[in-house]
Enzyme design. Sequence first.
Site, PDB file in Angstrom:
ATOM      1  N   HIS A  50       0.870  -1.159   0.000  1.00 37.37           N
ATOM      2  CA  HIS A  50       0.000   0.000   0.000  1.00 37.37           C
ATOM      3  C   HIS A  50       0.914   1.217   0.000  1.00 37.37           C
ATOM      4  O   HIS A  50       2.069   1.144   0.444  1.00 37.37           O
ATOM      5  CB  HIS A  50      -0.898   0.030   1.245  1.00 37.37           C
ATOM      6  N   ASP A  53       2.382   1.865   3.309  1.00 36.23           N
ATOM      7  CA  ASP A  53       3.372   0.895   3.781  1.00 36.23           C
ATOM      8  C   ASP A  53       4.766   1.380   3.400  1.00 36.23           C
ATOM      9  O   ASP A  53       5.717   1.251   4.176  1.00 36.23           O
ATOM     10  CB  ASP A  53       3.146  -0.486   3.139  1.00 36.23           C
TER      11      ASP A  53
END
Length: 345
Positions: A50, A53
């Site tokens: 993501h 992340d």
Amino acid sequence: MEKFGYRFSFGPWNIHEGADPFGPTVRQPRSFEEKLVLYKELGFDAVQFHDDDAVPGIDDDSPAQIREKARLMRKMLEGQGLFAEFVAPRLWENPITVDGGYTSNDPKARQYALERSKRAIDIAQELGTNLIVLWLAREGTYMREAKDIVQATGWLLEAINAMLAYDPQIRIAIEPKPNEPMDLAFIPTMGHALALGFQTDDPARVGVLMESAHSILAGLDPSDEIGFSLAFKKLWSVHLNDQNGLKFDEDKSFGSVDLRRAFNQVRVLDENRFWEIGIVGLDVKALRTQPFELATKHLRNSLAVFLQLVTLVRSLDRQKIQQWITARDYEELDWYILSHLMGKA
């Protein structure tokens, strides 16, 4: 470990603390750096990201700061012998997207979703991947009267076109799901995702990602969803896992519920040489009951099941199968497949 030319990935969220809607975390957290070390130990090659992340606190940083942090993340990956498979904008957690991002009735939310998606593309550029995955989590409704489906679909198409225009090198893989977190999603199946992609300004750069559990939640067979998208050369990634019935998204270990269903997913992928097309991604989570030190076995098991099923697929007696198909003796074919899976054929 013989990997038959396949490469494998998972996301850092697949090593988690075990919280669920009815209870708190049950395991200590691992740092991102600790998780990265485990990838190679477990036999994996790539990381699914993501956007946050890769760049935590993305909404608080300038575009230049985001790029700099993404460059540092790439160095971390390379230090572990890993690479990024894709980047996905996480649009479902910010309060402004409570009623959707690209399809929100609020123009400010739609603008936020598009700008956040552009930052995700910036991150992908710095990480060295050209694949953007769109899981359209809140692009749907809790009640159908709340949104105009025709207008919402148009907004979704406009957003994808804007992303394609922002970077002429990126590819976008749409990941469909019929429900959760929204009650009813606008893009519930691979067919919906493919139809949307074919209407974009550059259909050659829009494909799909198939998740096993999402297909099962839609009442469909994952191997059919895989095959349908492969027929159009649009399957660019997968999230293999398993699912026990039509309920919430369980992300169980691959093959742990229905081994034959897993076998057929591997069969369609392998017969169509998916190792030359994309990376085999897992999206599996440890059972909540697993202790901290044992909470990566779901990843080990899923990868091992996939590879064992490749062996079974490649050892099928194709001549016998064709004879039964020609004779329309599907009961014998059924018995052969079951026997093969049980090691009796």
